[in-house]
Design a protein around this motif. Structure first.
Motif, short mmCIF file in Angstrom:
data_model
loop_
_atom_site.label_atom_id
_atom_site.label_comp_id
_atom_site.label_asym_id
_atom_site.label_seq_id
_atom_site.Cartn_x
_atom_site.Cartn_y
_atom_site.Cartn_z
N ALA A 41 17.43 -9.15 86.04
CA ALA A 41 17.69 -8.99 84.95
C ALA A 41 19.00 -9.80 84.09
O ALA A 41 18.94 -10.87 82.75
N TYR A 98 15.84 -9.37 77.24
CA TYR A 98 15.15 -9.09 78.06
C TYR A 98 14.16 -8.25 77.88
O TYR A 98 14.66 -6.65 78.12
N ARG A 132 9.79 -11.08 80.01
CA ARG A 132 10.47 -11.64 81.39
C ARG A 132 9.23 -11.86 81.90
O ARG A 132 9.41 -9.74 82.14
#
Length: 367
Positions: free
Chosen positions: A205, A268, A335
């Protein structure tokens, strides 16, 4: 034998109501044939759950389930994630029955068991209400919605020292290096299964992941095998920032300890989910189906999200720690880690060792 009119009427009413009573437990929207599953589960009379969620946390779920299905008694065994994995394997090898329902936060190990044929395929009637990422092969099911947080000591850090994103954490470590030296804590990824899972997900990520790891090394980050130890050290001031802490744990601890603050990174936020499946060798498979459906139902998810505080995956459940509630504040930053075969990537010994070697090099390179 003579029966008076009142007795005949009472008997007739009882006979008329008997099918209705049997169907009354079928949840709204489920097929009528689900009554057969309920009847079979009641005949089995028992449900054996192997879980990494401790019994005290799961107690409200067990109590509510037994109230919903009074003919099914839950036998709940909590154990660590590795023990669950090894026990499932050893019981199958022995050729006997196993736990009916296997429920663990080690998403990768759960998917591995499912991939290797340990799960019973079952299409829950709740599937249409679940996000696609939470279901794999109608065998492995994500059941909770647990964002991963950064925690910090509110008493000892100023506002500009509390990182809001992963890049901001690197900035904070650089600008306040003297204050934060040896004062950052995170999972020991070589000893903690969930720690390793989360850091490998971070590597996917975060485009600046290895620079991020070097920054952890530069700050002489202290690595621990449990989140409990990390939160204790943040609370006492021995550590000031904790990285990759399961949000549900952080929120619960913050309610008890006023010195602990938590946040979800704005660039995120990983979301993990406890994965459950019905064992292919379950002695009580129908009871296990009821339990799975209950966990995924709006009733079960409302309890999971708002009382048990492990987070609800359903969009129709409201609350602070639910997919719907978190989406209001974090939106696209959320996420969720998909339940599926990609989770097994780093279970391959060669890939795991290669990652750990690079990790160790980056940590030492930052020192």
């Amino acid at each position: 034998m003579h029966l008076d009119r009142r007795s005949l009427l009472t008997g007739a009413i009882a006979l008329a109501l008997a099918p209705v009573a049997a169907l009354a437990q079928v949840p709204a929207g489920y097929p009528a044939s689900y009554a057969d599953t309920i009847a079979a589960a009641v005949k089995e009379g028992k449900l054996l759950v192997y879980s990494a969620t401790d019994a005290a946390t799961a107690a409200p779920l067990v109590k509510d389930f037994e109230a919903l299905y009074p003919g099914v008694k839950v036998e709940y065994h909590d154990m660590n994630t590795t023990e669950i994995y090894n026990r499932a394997i050893s019981e199958k090898a022995a050729g006997g029955t196993s736990g009916d329902f296997i429920w663990s936060s080690a998403m990768d190990l759960q998917v591995k068991l499912v991939n290797d044929g340990y799960a019973l395929a079952y299409a829950s009637p709740e599937v249409p209400k679940l996000p696609a990422w939470a279901v794999w092969k109608n065998e492995a099911y994500g059941t909770t919605y647990e964002p991963i947080s950064i925690i910090y000591n509110k008493r000892l850090l100023g506002a500009d020292q509390v990182p809001q994103t992963h890049a901001d954490l690197v900035r904070v470590l650089g600008q306040h290096g003297d204050k934060l030296k040896s004062k950052v804590t995170s999972y020991d990824v070589e000893k903690s299964g969930v720690g390793f899972l989360l850091i490998t997900q971070d590597s996917k990520a975060n485009p600046a992941f290895w620079d991020f790891v070097k920054a952890l090394g530069t700050s002489s980050t202290r690595f621990q095998s449990s989140s409990g130890t990390m939160m204790e050290r943040i609370g006492s001031g021995e550590a000031l920032i904790g990285y990759n802490i399961i949000g549900s744990y952080a929120m619960a601890r913050a309610k008890k300890d006023a010195s602990i603050g938590y946040l979800f990174p704005k660039d995120y936020t990983l979301v993990m989910s406890r994965v459950g499946f019905i064992s292919k060798t379950a002695a009580h498979p129908n009871a296990a189906k009821l339990w799975l459906d209950y966990l995924l139902s709006r009733r079960g998810q409302t309890l999971i999200g708002n009382q048990v505080e492990l987070g609800s995956i359903r969009a129709d459940v409201e609350g602070e720690l639910t997919a719907a509630g978190l989406a209001k504040t974090l939106g696209a930053a959320l996420r969720p880690i998909p339940v599926g075969p990609e989770l097994m990537t780093y279970l391959d010994p060669t890939k795991r060792l290669a990652f750990l070697k690079q990790w160790q090099g980056a940590i030492k390179g930052g020192m």
